[in-house]
Design a protein around this motif. Sequence first.
Motif, PDB file in Angstrom:
ATOM      1  N   VAL A   1     -50.297  -8.311 -30.870  1.00 40.20           N
ATOM      2  CA  VAL A   1     -50.430  -9.675 -31.378  1.00 40.20           C
ATOM      3  C   VAL A   1     -50.728 -10.638 -30.233  1.00 40.20           C
ATOM      4  CG1 VAL A   1     -49.174 -11.595 -32.425  1.00 40.20           C
ATOM      5  CG2 VAL A   1     -49.033  -9.320 -33.443  1.00 40.20           C
TER       6      VAL A   1
ATOM      7  N   SER B   1     -46.507  -3.873 -31.810  1.00 39.77           N
ATOM      8  CA  SER B   1     -46.862  -5.093 -32.537  1.00 39.77           C
ATOM      9  C   SER B   1     -46.824  -6.305 -31.620  1.00 39.77           C
ATOM     10  CB  SER B   1     -45.898  -5.287 -33.713  1.00 39.77           C
ATOM     11  OG  SER B   1     -46.213  -6.460 -34.431  1.00 39.77           O
TER      12      SER B   1
ATOM     13  N   LEU C   1     -55.225  -7.511 -34.242  1.00 41.32           N
ATOM     14  CA  LEU C   1     -54.075  -8.284 -34.700  1.00 41.32           C
ATOM     15  C   LEU C   1     -53.486  -7.672 -35.961  1.00 41.32           C
ATOM     16  CD1 LEU C   1     -52.251 -10.778 -34.579  1.00 41.32           C
ATOM     17  CD2 LEU C   1     -54.029 -12.050 -35.802  1.00 41.32           C
ATOM     18  N   LEU C   2     -54.345  -7.281 -36.896  1.00 44.87           N
ATOM     19  CA  LEU C   2     -53.868  -6.648 -38.127  1.00 44.87           C
ATOM     20  C   LEU C   2     -53.180  -5.324 -37.819  1.00 44.87           C
ATOM     21  CD1 LEU C   2     -53.711  -6.646 -41.199  1.00 44.87           C
ATOM     22  CD2 LEU C   2     -55.981  -5.586 -41.260  1.00 44.87           C
TER      23      LEU C   2
ATOM     24  N   GLY D   1     -51.632  -4.580 -35.114  1.00 47.59           N
ATOM     25  CA  GLY D   1     -50.336  -4.897 -34.531  1.00 47.59           C
ATOM     26  C   GLY D   1     -49.302  -5.258 -35.574  1.00 47.59           C
ATOM     27  N   LEU D   2     -49.717  -5.974 -36.615  1.00 45.60           N
ATOM     28  CA  LEU D   2     -48.781  -6.339 -37.674  1.00 45.60           C
ATOM     29  C   LEU D   2     -48.314  -5.130 -38.473  1.00 45.60           C
ATOM     30  CD1 LEU D   2     -50.522  -9.610 -38.961  1.00 45.60           C
ATOM     31  CD2 LEU D   2     -48.512  -9.418 -37.473  1.00 45.60           C
ATOM     32  N   VAL D   3     -49.157  -4.111 -38.564  1.00 46.35           N
ATOM     33  CA  VAL D   3     -48.831  -2.905 -39.328  1.00 46.35           C
ATOM     34  C   VAL D   3     -47.987  -1.921 -38.508  1.00 46.35           C
ATOM     35  CG1 VAL D   3     -49.863  -0.849 -40.417  1.00 46.35           C
ATOM     36  CG2 VAL D   3     -50.839  -3.111 -40.839  1.00 46.35           C
TER      37      VAL D   3
ATOM     38  N   SER E   1     -54.221 -10.018 -28.592  1.00 48.20           N
ATOM     39  CA  SER E   1     -55.394 -10.434 -29.371  1.00 48.20           C
ATOM     40  C   SER E   1     -55.829 -11.865 -29.046  1.00 48.20           C
ATOM     41  CB  SER E   1     -55.106 -10.293 -30.875  1.00 48.20           C
ATOM     42  OG  SER E   1     -54.097 -11.209 -31.285  1.00 48.20           O
TER      43      SER E   1
ATOM     44  N   LEU F   1     -42.469  -1.959 -33.100  1.00 52.24           N
ATOM     45  CA  LEU F   1     -42.251  -3.368 -32.785  1.00 52.24           C
ATOM     46  C   LEU F   1     -42.831  -3.717 -31.412  1.00 52.24           C
ATOM     47  CD1 LEU F   1     -38.587  -3.800 -34.090  1.00 52.24           C
ATOM     48  CD2 LEU F   1     -40.646  -4.854 -35.040  1.00 52.24           C
TER      49      LEU F   1
END
Length: 407
Positions: A354, A350, A60-61, A63-65, A357, A347
């Motif tokens: 996300v 991400s 998840l982290l 994906g955010l990055v 996950s 994107l």
Amino acid sequence: MTTTAPAATRMAPVVWALGLTQIVGYGTLYYSFSTLAPQMARSFGWTEEWVYGALSASLLLGGLVAPLAGSAADRFGAARVMSVGSIGAALALVATALAPERLSFLVGLAGMEVASAFVLYSTAFAALAQINPLGAQRSITLLTLIAGFASTLFWPLTALLNGALGWREVYLVFAALNLLVCLPVHGWLGRVSRRQRASGPDGRATEVPPQIDGARAGRAQLVMLLAFALLGFVSSSILVHMVPMLAALGLGGSGVLVTTLFGPAQVLARLVNMRFGRGLSQPALAVIAAAAMPLGLVLLALSAPSAPGAALFAMLFGLGSGLSSIVSGTLPLALFGTAGYGRRLGLISSARLVVSSVAPFVFALATALASPRLSVAMVAGVGIASTLCFAVLWASARAVAPEGKGT
């Protein structure tokens, strides 16, 4: 024709070199985890479920990055970003290997998944587009074919190393691979990319024009992100639970045999597309990729516990999975062009990560509250929604084609 053929010839070593780094990257940062997870759990007094939960949080982290990594690829060059990512991956693997307790292990694992955003498919696709934009679609197809062998190579390699060493020592070996194999290749690709830009008009590489632009582009990008997020839910739900799902549907021991069809179907789909898919538009390919997955799931739900039905499911799901890896790189390039390509890939990554996950947990919960067959039907419904989103993009692309926006 005379201007593109030499470029295509020069791309062969670039694609094979990137393929090598993708095999090492996916093998060391992702596929090795399932083999090492039991030892990791024993090291820290955890259950395996907690270790996989830590991986989900790290994904998840990552994906955010991913959008930040994509923007950096656009600004500084994808190959340079991948070089930094190789160093980061090596440091994260070392930190995880040397972690004395749970918190430092979590930090190291999170670092591995953050580094993944800088070295795996999304950034690699951007590198190909920056080096040879007009030939990027074919290069992406070949790259996914090469990188598809990562699990085939690293599952047995990790098991072999783990038998002679411990999981910590295996990660130290993998850190060395990222430094000694991936970093030099990414450095070389950076030099190739700079030479390619310098040889273009005004010191810039030839760009792919957008097929959809203006106000339509914003709406189309949102639809595309939703489509890939939904497809990520389908893929993650089923792949994590495939063996127990087939067993719960009454396949028993034959379920394991059925799963062996998935990998070859992925590779076969990429081979067929590379050989015969040149005349197929990327939005159309995306519809085919997305539709194959829910079609396979519907057949599974209707035919279980039939072994032939399950085999057909595995082949259709593998076909869709194999093609979806390609269109995640080629579709945004075909629809929106070269400008901002890296950020769009970030994107997409991400959105998929996300959603992916949480997808396995949602599937497990649905199975517990309802039944395996209804859970499969639910995921098939999500896949149909993804297919409809891609169909909207296909219709939008066809609508602007007469205006000279491309094909």
